[in-house]
Each structure stands twice: as structure tokens, then as C-alpha cells.
Write an enzyme that holds these catalytic residues in place. Sequence first.
Site, PDB file in Angstrom:
ATOM      1  N   HIS A  24       0.850  -1.264   0.089  1.00 38.99           N
ATOM      2  CA  HIS A  24      -0.167  -0.052  -0.030  1.00 38.99           C
ATOM      3  C   HIS A  24       0.833   1.209   0.107  1.00 38.99           C
ATOM      4  O   HIS A  24       0.402   2.474   0.436  1.00 38.99           O
ATOM      5  CB  HIS A  24      -1.009   0.103   1.223  1.00 38.99           C
ATOM      6  CG  HIS A  24      -1.787  -1.147   1.424  1.00 38.99           C
ATOM      7  ND1 HIS A  24      -2.861  -1.455   1.022  1.00 38.99           N
ATOM      8  CD2 HIS A  24      -1.398  -2.510   2.069  1.00 38.99           C
ATOM      9  CE1 HIS A  24      -3.245  -2.712   1.305  1.00 38.99           C
ATOM     10  NE2 HIS A  24      -2.070  -3.406   1.979  1.00 38.99           N
TER      11      HIS A  24
ATOM     12  N   SER B 268      15.381  21.058 -16.900  1.00 42.11           N
ATOM     13  CA  SER B 268      14.262  21.799 -17.348  1.00 42.11           C
ATOM     14  C   SER B 268      14.496  23.072 -17.966  1.00 42.11           C
ATOM     15  O   SER B 268      15.789  23.216 -17.500  1.00 42.11           O
ATOM     16  CB  SER B 268      13.501  22.088 -16.067  1.00 42.11           C
ATOM     17  OG  SER B 268      12.918  23.101 -15.855  1.00 42.11           O
TER      18      SER B 268
ATOM     19  N   LYS C  43      17.085  21.218 -11.947  1.00 41.94           N
ATOM     20  CA  LYS C  43      16.099  19.863 -12.326  1.00 41.94           C
ATOM     21  C   LYS C  43      16.994  18.759 -12.923  1.00 41.94           C
ATOM     22  O   LYS C  43      17.696  19.294 -13.922  1.00 41.94           O
ATOM     23  CB  LYS C  43      14.812  20.428 -13.134  1.00 41.94           C
ATOM     24  CG  LYS C  43      13.706  20.689 -12.162  1.00 41.94           C
ATOM     25  CD  LYS C  43      13.384  19.786 -11.109  1.00 41.94           C
ATOM     26  CE  LYS C  43      12.537  18.735 -11.577  1.00 41.94           C
ATOM     27  NZ  LYS C  43      10.989  19.096 -12.158  1.00 41.94           N
TER      28      LYS C  43
ATOM     29  N   GLU D 218      10.036   7.903 -17.428  1.00 41.77           N
ATOM     30  CA  GLU D 218       8.658   8.475 -17.616  1.00 41.77           C
ATOM     31  C   GLU D 218       8.081   8.156 -19.061  1.00 41.77           C
ATOM     32  O   GLU D 218       7.037   7.878 -19.225  1.00 41.77           O
ATOM     33  CB  GLU D 218       8.567   9.892 -17.587  1.00 41.77           C
ATOM     34  CG  GLU D 218       8.987  10.383 -15.970  1.00 41.77           C
ATOM     35  CD  GLU D 218       9.096  11.849 -15.850  1.00 41.77           C
ATOM     36  OE1 GLU D 218       8.071  12.579 -16.119  1.00 41.77           O
ATOM     37  OE2 GLU D 218      10.207  12.490 -15.551  1.00 41.77           O
TER      38      GLU D 218
END
Length: 469
Positions: A163, A284, A290, A297
Amino acid sequence: MTDQLQKKTKVWSGRFSEPISEKVQEYTASIGFDKKLALFDIQGSKAHAEMLEKVGILSNEELNKILDGLNRIAQEIKENKFNWKIELEDVHLNIEARLTELIGEPGEKIHTARSRNDQVATDMRLWLRSEIDIIAGLIQSLEKSILSQAEQHSNSLMAGLTHLQTAQPITFGHHMMAYHDMFARDYDRLLELRKRVNCLPLGSAALAGTGFKIDREFVAKKLGFEKVIDNSLDAVSDRDFVLEFLNFSAILMIHISRLSEEIIMWASDNFGYIDIPDEFCTGSSIMPQKKNPDVAELARGKTGRAIGNLINILVLMKGQPLAYNKDNQEDKEPIFDSVKTIKDTLDIFSAMLRSIKVNKANLKKPFDRSYTTATDLADYLVAKQTTFREAHEIVSKIVTFAEKKNILLQDIPLKTFEEFSEKIEEDVFEILDCEGSIKSRSHVGGTSPDQVLNAIKTAKLKWQACLKH
Ligand code: ARG
């Protein structure tokens, strides 16, 4: 377009009194994408021609001309010199027309005892078989990357989650081996379905077979097919092999996607479990600090394609009557896309995974603020003749107490433990330790370092057996 011209360009237009409209031509043509099958189409045509010669339909001289012509066409295609024509609709008619252009009359005989229906099914199977062999190798290298991480971290403690909440101590190696096993199943699934791809439709002609005395076994052998497909209607209309492959691809991408999700989380500051080398990340345009895990992804994103392509063909096949229908031309782009997607993804993923750096200290951080050995404490009480339910109850109370006091289980003094159960003794501290917890799970499939090393060894042996075949 005059009738005469139309006759020249369309092999099937003999009965047509009007030329095909340009729009229809564009709409129905597949040459834009099925030229990918060209070399397999030639391979199939060569085997077909050799069979026609063997059974006496072609002379030896005609066969040699055909083989020579097909070889020249293959060369033209490889050198990017072949002039694909949309008026010729698809890869099969383009190659046949060029053959006749090059060698004259024998070229017109190549289509004896065959139809584009059995031809395209054959091309697709030959193409897919060769892609499967490449993909099998790529899965093996991904497995290798996973094994190398598992081996380096067979001992590295990590908080296992259920979980997404801290659950029990495991090792990073054990976590990696779970992914290894998923990909090993994908590999098995691929080899299983390869058997059903590797069957010969040729000889079924349009749908009913042919009146010529052909030798299908001869063609199957030439093309390396394990068997001839029995029923001619089934042979030309079946696309189960496409569906099975797309199903395999979707499941494989789901595994990649799950791993991607973890990699993305692990690379975030919140976890800090891993560092992905710069070469696999992007920056970025606005936030200079970043470093984004774009490869993972995108792999997660591309899973949508693989699932979509499967659904596409499931719907394509649903409700099609026997035998061949032009609908089947639509099987190509989705499977081409899935093959490209999984090849690209497997390739980049194994390189990325191999080079990921694991931060062992951070892997252990959740242990500083959680009660991951609570189950071990319950098991300890069970070993001392408490029922599991009673033990669960006692440990719940202990955890509530520890939470209130803001201390960890191992920080509770023995005296306090004894107030919860007189069965708790000095040896309890051994099992409250995470190292002790993982070591105790030393059965097949357990998280103990020796079992992880065993699992790695078994995986390597399985491979060696594969390579010998
Ligand atoms: N381009 C067609 C396909 O991909 C080849 C088969 C055409 N057969 C036919 N009867 N029109 O399916």
C-alpha cells in the site's frame, strides 16, 4: 487514366470498366507501410518459386531467372533504389511488377498457385519471427542488467512496501529479482508464442487451397517453418499470432512501466534511493536545478501504445467473417509500432538500469521512523506458544505505546516489554533488528541474502541452458 493504362498498373483490373478513383487508391494502398515486409516477401517468393519448379510448374530456366530477378530487387531495396509505386497498392504487387519488368514472362508466373492472402500472412509471420529473435536477446540483456544490480545489493537492506506504506525489511536484491522474474516470464511467453508464429500459410491461396499439385512441406522447410497450417480458411484469416504477440508486448510494457514508476519515485528527493546517470536524464528549461528521469517516464507513457495496439487488433478481429477481409491490412501499423516501442525501450532500459547508483544509506532511512519488525515480534510470540491472533493484538498495543513515546521497538526496555507479555525475554532484541529479520526469511522465495544469491544463481543457470539450445 485510360483503360489501357489502368490494365497495365492494376493486375486485378481486368473486369473493371472504370479506373479506380485517386482517393480510393490512396485509401486502400498499404505500400506506405508494408514495404517493411519487402525482404520477407522476396524470401517467401523464392521458396514458392523453388517449389513450383520442383513440382514441374516452372522450368529450371524460369526458376533461375526468377531467383536472379528477386535477388536484384532485394539489392535495389537494400540500396534504397527501388521505386515504390502507390498505383501498385502494396509490397506484393510492387515486387511482382518489378520482377516482370526485369525478367519478362517468367515474372508473370510467380503468382501461380498463390494469392496475396496467403502471401501477406506468410510475410507477416516471417517478419515477426525475425523480430521475436531480436527481442528475445534484448530481454536477456535487460535480465542481465537486473541481475548485476541484484548481485551488488543482495545484502542491501531496504524497506519493503505494501500500500506504499513501510511494511517489512527486504533487500534491494530481492526487490530487483522480483522484476527479473517478471521479465523471465515475458521471455518464456515470447518463446511459447513463437511456435505459433512459426507456421506456414502459403499454399492456402485465396481461401480454398489450389488445384495445382503443390508441395507445402517443401516450402515450410525452405522457410524454416515448424509446420504447415492445416485449414486454408484459417491460414489466410488467422491473426491470433499478431494478437498473442501484442498481448506479450502489452504485458512486457506493463512490467517496464511498473519498474519505471519505482525508478521515478526512487530518484526523487523524497526517497533518494538511486541516482540515474546524467546521460539518461534531461533538464528543465526553467528550473536550473532539475534533473528529470525522462527515460523512465517515457517508457511508462509508451506503455499506453502497447496496450492500445493490442486493443486495436482485438477489435479489428472481432466480428470478421471467414476468410480474408481487407480489414486485415490494418494489422500492420499497430504491430510495427509495438515492435519498435519494445525494442527501443528494452534497449535503453537495460543500459540505464545497469548504470543506476544505489544509495544504501537512504534505502534504510524508513527504518528510523517505522515499525517494520512488528511482524517478527508477533512471530516471536507465536514461537513461544501464543496464537497468532493473540500475538497480533499484543504487538498492536506495543506499537501504539512506542508511537506515543516516539521511540522504536528496539528502544523499548525489556521491563516494559514484559508488561505486555511475560513471554518476551532478552532474546527479543535479536529479532527486532532488521538484519536479523531478513536473515530469518531463508526459504525458497524469501528475502534473505543467501536466498537472493540462490535465485541469481538459478537465473544464470537457466540462461546457460537457453544459450546451449
Ligand atoms: N495489402 C494486403 C494486406 O495487407 C494484402 C492482401 C490483399 N488481399 C486482397 N484480397 N485484397 O492485407
